[in-house]
Design a protein around this motif. Sequence first.
Motif, PDB file in Angstrom:
ATOM      1  N   SER A  89       1.123  -0.994   0.082  1.00 22.59           N
ATOM      2  CA  SER A  89       0.055   0.205   0.019  1.00 22.59           C
ATOM      3  C   SER A  89       1.008   1.330   0.135  1.00 22.59           C
ATOM      4  CB  SER A  89      -0.960   0.048   1.229  1.00 22.59           C
ATOM      5  OG  SER A  89      -0.153   0.084   2.334  1.00 22.59           O
ATOM      6  N   THR A  90       0.460   2.424  -0.170  1.00 24.78           N
ATOM      7  CA  THR A  90       0.887   3.457   0.057  1.00 24.78           C
ATOM      8  C   THR A  90       1.642   3.963   1.271  1.00 24.78           C
ATOM      9  OG1 THR A  90      -0.963   4.818   0.448  1.00 24.78           O
ATOM     10  CG2 THR A  90      -0.335   4.709  -1.932  1.00 24.78           C
ATOM     11  N   GLU A 140       4.067  -0.047  -5.379  1.00 26.76           N
ATOM     12  CA  GLU A 140       3.238   0.864  -4.630  1.00 26.76           C
ATOM     13  C   GLU A 140       2.000   0.801  -5.407  1.00 26.76           C
ATOM     14  OE1 GLU A 140       3.978   4.735  -2.254  1.00 26.76           O
ATOM     15  OE2 GLU A 140       3.146   5.195  -3.981  1.00 26.76           O
ATOM     16  N   ASN A 180      -1.302   2.295  -5.756  1.00 27.88           N
ATOM     17  CA  ASN A 180      -1.757   3.659  -5.587  1.00 27.88           C
ATOM     18  C   ASN A 180      -3.086   4.074  -6.422  1.00 27.88           C
ATOM     19  OD1 ASN A 180      -2.033   6.454  -5.690  1.00 27.88           O
ATOM     20  ND2 ASN A 180       0.092   6.732  -5.345  1.00 27.88           N
ATOM     21  N   LEU A 185       0.415  -6.031   0.665  1.00 28.75           N
ATOM     22  CA  LEU A 185      -0.855  -6.684   0.443  1.00 28.75           C
ATOM     23  C   LEU A 185      -0.831  -7.853  -0.443  1.00 28.75           C
ATOM     24  CD1 LEU A 185      -1.744  -3.150  -1.402  1.00 28.75           C
ATOM     25  CD2 LEU A 185      -2.617  -4.102   0.762  1.00 28.75           C
TER      26      LEU A 185
END
Length: 273
Positions: free
Chosen positions: A124-125, A203, A205, A130
């Motif tokens: 994740s940011t 990432e 996003n 994940l």
Amino acid sequence: MNALDDVAILIPAFNGQADLERTLRSFSEPSMVRVLIVDDGSTPPIVAPSIDGMDIAILRMPQNGGIEPALQAGIDALARRGVRYAARIDSGDLATPHRLAKQRAYLDTHPNVAVLGMWTHVVSTSGAPLFDLTPPTDPAAIRRAMLLRSCFAHPSLMLRVDAVVAAGNYRADYRAAEDLDLVLRLMARHDGANLPEFGLYYELNETGISATKRRTQVMSTLRLQWRYLRAGNPLDWIGIVKNCAHLLLPYRALRGLKAKLLKRSASARTHPH
């Protein structure tokens, strides 16, 4: 480890100075690394950071035109400078130690391979894990499944610059699927492979291309699937059906389903019955 004097990191950037610097500082290599930042019309313009172990140059596009012309201009610039291998990464993503040296060593000993990826941790940011992407590593397995699934994480790739130029470079014919378009053209003449180890933290996003240009990306991918369809390969047909489903299901629902399936697959590999 081999020196990296014929390798350059190719990273397009549109604003996001802090993310760009964080990405570049994630590289840990045994020798000096060249970097080409393609500033795609940022306001204010991107500034080349001072990072130990990096020789950083900036190519400025006249205006914001999107990732496809930015990457095309970047490859052309690297070719003019005599760079042999272009290593892709995007702002916000992070590299694992010695990623470039490992990829270069493989390409040096596998001259038939023009596109080389690595496995990817998707985060994740905020950096929370994940799921993982572990696509096929063998060229033959990749060729069989290349229209079924994404067999490469684009920001993990190392590319032979001369092969990319000969294949027609990045182009805007398939918007938001410029990576698949290039890979399919490269694999018409060369092999593709993945190193069976993790080389990237990707990432996820909500403002990235896969989310904001999802329909465009899916439609471009479908056009490529039909163009390269092998009627006798069932995996190609399954890939088309799967991509059609992407047009019907919400992005977040698909992302959640993918994460669950990948976690379940990873658990099965770790704890076999």
